[in-house]
Motif scaffolding. Structure first.
Motif, mmCIF file in Angstrom:
data_model
loop_
_atom_site.group_PDB
_atom_site.id
_atom_site.type_symbol
_atom_site.label_atom_id
_atom_site.label_comp_id
_atom_site.label_asym_id
_atom_site.label_seq_id
_atom_site.Cartn_x
_atom_site.Cartn_y
_atom_site.Cartn_z
ATOM 1 N N MET A 42 0.833 -1.200 0.000
ATOM 2 C CA MET A 42 0.000 0.000 0.000
ATOM 3 C C MET A 42 0.872 1.256 0.000
ATOM 4 N N LYS A 43 1.978 1.212 0.730
ATOM 5 C CA LYS A 43 2.890 2.354 0.795
ATOM 6 C C LYS A 43 3.531 2.609 -0.572
ATOM 7 N N ARG A 44 3.968 1.532 -1.257
ATOM 8 C CA ARG A 44 4.555 1.684 -2.588
ATOM 9 C C ARG A 44 3.533 2.219 -3.583
ATOM 10 N N ALA A 45 2.290 1.747 -3.497
ATOM 11 C CA ALA A 45 1.242 2.215 -4.402
ATOM 12 C C ALA A 45 0.966 3.702 -4.188
ATOM 13 N N LYS A 46 0.984 4.149 -2.947
ATOM 14 C CA LYS A 46 0.758 5.569 -2.650
ATOM 15 C C LYS A 46 1.899 6.416 -3.213
ATOM 16 N N MET A 51 4.029 10.071 -7.519
ATOM 17 C CA MET A 51 5.000 10.302 -8.577
ATOM 18 C C MET A 51 4.290 10.535 -9.915
ATOM 19 N N ILE A 52 3.250 9.764 -10.193
ATOM 20 C CA ILE A 52 2.502 9.918 -11.442
ATOM 21 C C ILE A 52 1.780 11.263 -11.477
ATOM 22 N N ASP A 59 10.433 15.919 -17.725
ATOM 23 C CA ASP A 59 10.890 14.816 -16.867
ATOM 24 C C ASP A 59 11.338 13.644 -17.722
ATOM 25 N N GLU A 60 12.337 12.937 -17.257
ATOM 26 C CA GLU A 60 12.816 11.736 -17.939
ATOM 27 C C GLU A 60 12.317 10.526 -17.154
ATOM 28 N N VAL A 61 11.710 9.568 -17.871
ATOM 29 C CA VAL A 61 11.053 8.445 -17.212
ATOM 30 C C VAL A 61 11.351 7.130 -17.918
ATOM 31 N N THR A 95 1.592 3.701 -16.842
ATOM 32 C CA THR A 95 2.694 2.818 -17.231
ATOM 33 C C THR A 95 4.054 3.375 -16.830
ATOM 34 N N VAL A 96 4.106 4.599 -16.347
ATOM 35 C CA VAL A 96 5.382 5.165 -15.902
ATOM 36 C C VAL A 96 5.801 4.456 -14.621
#
Length: 108
Positions: A42-46, A51-52, A59-61, A95-96
């Motif tokens: 959940m923390k990574r998804a947040k 970031m998105i 920005d470079e992605v 998808t980034v």
């Protein structure tokens, strides 16, 4: 007769403490799953969502498909990604995968 009758043994009623002790391993497993799997995910998804939302022109992605490029245009659902000089593709924002430090593409 060779077979004797079997009777159920009469035991005292199970105490409430026995019921709690039988569910204790399930409770411990759930707590471990929560702290080791669900909560970090959940923390990574947040963080990914933040970031998105913060994507902007320049920005470079890197996308989940492995495309490396510079953002040329940002829309509501899609971004335009310049993957080479004059080559622009449209990809979904979701998808980034990673935002790169500025100047990374020049060094590749």
């Amino acid at each position: 007769m060779f077979i004797s009758n079997a009777y159920a043994a009469s035991t005292a009623a199970a105490s409430p403490m026995d019921a709690v002790m039988s569910f204790l391993p399930l409770i411990v497993i759930f707590v471990l799953f929560w702290f080791m799997i669900i909560r970090p995910q959940m923390k990574r998804a947040k963080e990914q969502g933040k970031m998105i939302d913060a994507l902007q022109k320049g920005d470079e992605v890197i996308t989940t498909g492995g495309q490396v490029g510079k953002i040329v245009k940002v829309g509501d659902q899609f971004i335009s990604l310049e993957i080479a000089d004059g080559v622009v593709t449209n990809v979904q924002k979701s998808t980034v995968q990673t935002m790169l430090p500025k100047g990374t593409i020049k060094s590749i």
